[in-house]
Design a protein around this motif. Structure first.
Motif, PDB file in Angstrom:
ATOM      1  N   ALA A 173       0.534  -7.265  -2.182  1.00 23.25           N
ATOM      2  CA  ALA A 173       0.274  -7.441  -0.664  1.00 23.25           C
ATOM      3  C   ALA A 173      -1.261  -7.684  -0.481  1.00 23.25           C
TER       4      ALA A 173
ATOM      5  N   CYS B 187       2.296  -2.198   0.209  1.00 25.04           N
ATOM      6  CA  CYS B 187       3.323  -2.443   0.546  1.00 25.04           C
ATOM      7  C   CYS B 187       4.571  -1.683  -0.332  1.00 25.04           C
TER       8      CYS B 187
ATOM      9  N   ASN C  69       3.331 -10.010   4.317  1.00 24.17           N
ATOM     10  CA  ASN C  69       4.450  -9.375   3.606  1.00 24.17           C
ATOM     11  C   ASN C  69       5.535  -9.194   4.751  1.00 24.17           C
TER      12      ASN C  69
END
Length: 393
Positions: free
Chosen positions: A22, A27, A51
């Motif tokens: 990320a 994430c 993302n």
């Protein structure tokens, strides 16, 4: 039940953690349950805008399996929230309604309502997000409002749990989540004095501490005896959600961007006053030395640290992961050492192989006391039934 029967049962329990690339953000996706059959899912932050496709695909994958998902927005900084805005925004509304259980997303309205504070207006959710933190450069108010608007548009804003604080033990599909950050006291002071920040003693102070510059020419051995810098005083990080996830015999600490003094106080609310062993720790604030402390290292025992970072901050500065923090974790690891599980080879690409000195490589890396592991779509097994990935198919 004899040992053989218990062991056989335990081995069909699976916990898969995806530490997705990320850039400078977070994430994460946790999928757990029986190895065969329906499992449950937790998404922890959504990383940066790029993302968004990951988030949408994960949600679609969950729905296709007829599974459910809970979503944690640990705090509203852009490198944690923008991927959720994008991903939920491009997801089908009916799919979201079908598979999303609860969205843990702190906001002023719910905090004031929870603690029955009547002296300050308890605005609607959108207005409460706007006043959750002070206006000013660097604070992701607009992104937070955008996420809320998306949740409303998709008609899943009724799934928001907007007051998550230390001491809560949230049970989700057989898993226990011990919330250790932020504290209720800090949340209350934060939303009632939202033009200032609250320090670890509860006093109102001003200011923002940037990450410390790296000391790449100093050996890890020498850094072990250096003092930690002052704790991170970022307003949003101090109210970041952090928790310990427990399912069967798997225990993982997910700190978000939480601050060490706040985490330590939260741990003590669960009676954790000495070494509490976990399988892994997702380091706070991408491994920043300002979000680690000796006290925290003494309270949480592990030899495995997850680092979500490409080695740069939002401003492109080379400040994370903090080498001082790694030195302290290594010191705590003793003769057996530690392993860093990473979604980028930041020590190679960002620091051009100059992050670790020749002595570091000789004394720690070459003898496996410091194990640098780059995660991919192949399972990295921490132990039976607990796997970490850096990508997913």
């Amino acid at each position: 039940m004899n040992y053989y029967e218990y062991d056989k049962e335990r081995h069909i329990i699976m916990v898969d953690v995806y530490l997705l690339p990320a850039n400078e953000g977070d994430c994460l996706w946790v999928r757990y349950g029986k190895k065969e059959g329906t499992r449950h899912n937790i998404i922890i932050d959504g990383g940066v805008e790029s993302n968004g496709g990951d988030i949408a695909s994960i949600i679609e994958n969950i729905a296709e399996r007829n599974e459910k998902v809970d979503i944690f927005v640990t705090h509203i900084d852009g490198d944690h929230i923008r991927g959720l805005i994008k991903g939920i925004g491009i997801s089908n509304a009916e799919v979201l309604k079908k598979c999303v259980d609860t969205i843990y997303f702190n906001n002023k309205k719910d905090i004031l309502d929870k603690f029955r504070i009547d002296s300050i207006s308890s605005e609607g959710l959108e207005e409460s997000i706007k006043t959750y933190i002070p206006s000013g450069k660097g604070y992701s108010i607009s992104e937070a409002v955008s996420l809320l608007e998306i949740l409303k548009k998709k008609e899943i804003d009724d799934k928001i749990d907007g007051c998550v604080f230390a001491g809560r033990n949230i049970c989700i599909a057989g898993a226990s989540l011990k919330i250790v950050s932020p504290s209720d006291k800090e949340l209350i002071q934060f939303v009632t004095k939202c033009t200032k920040k609250v320090d670890e003693d509860g006093a109102v102070t001003k200011g923002y501490s940037a990450n410390m510059p790296q000391n790449l020419n100093i050996d890890l051995k020498d850094l072990m005896n250096e003092k930690f810098p002052p704790a991170d005083s970022s307003i949003t990080n101090r109210v970041s959600i952090g928790f310990i996830f427990e399912y069967d015999d798997a225990k993982i600490a997910f700190w978000g961007d939480a601050v060490a003094p706040v985490i330590c106080r939260g741990l003590k609310r669960f009676g954790i006053n000495s070494e509490f062993e976990v399988d892994a720790v997702k380091t706070s604030h991408h491994g920043s030395s300002r979000n680690i402390s000796n006290q925290l290292l003494n309270l949480i025992k592990t030899d495995t640290y997850l680092i979500s970072s490409n080695g740069r901050t939002l401003k492109g500065q080379l400040t994370v992961p903090g080498k001082l923090g790694i030195a302290k974790m290594l010191k705590k690891g003793g003769v057996t050492g530690i392993q860093l599980l990473c979604n980028y080879k930041w020590w190679e690409y960002c620091y051009h192989n100059k992050y670790f000195t020749a002595n570091d490589k000789c004394n720690y890396i070459e003898n496996d006391k410091l194990r640098l592991c780059y995660l991919s779509d192949k399972a990295y097994s921490i132990k039976e039934g607990l796997n970490i990935y850096g990508e997913w198919n």
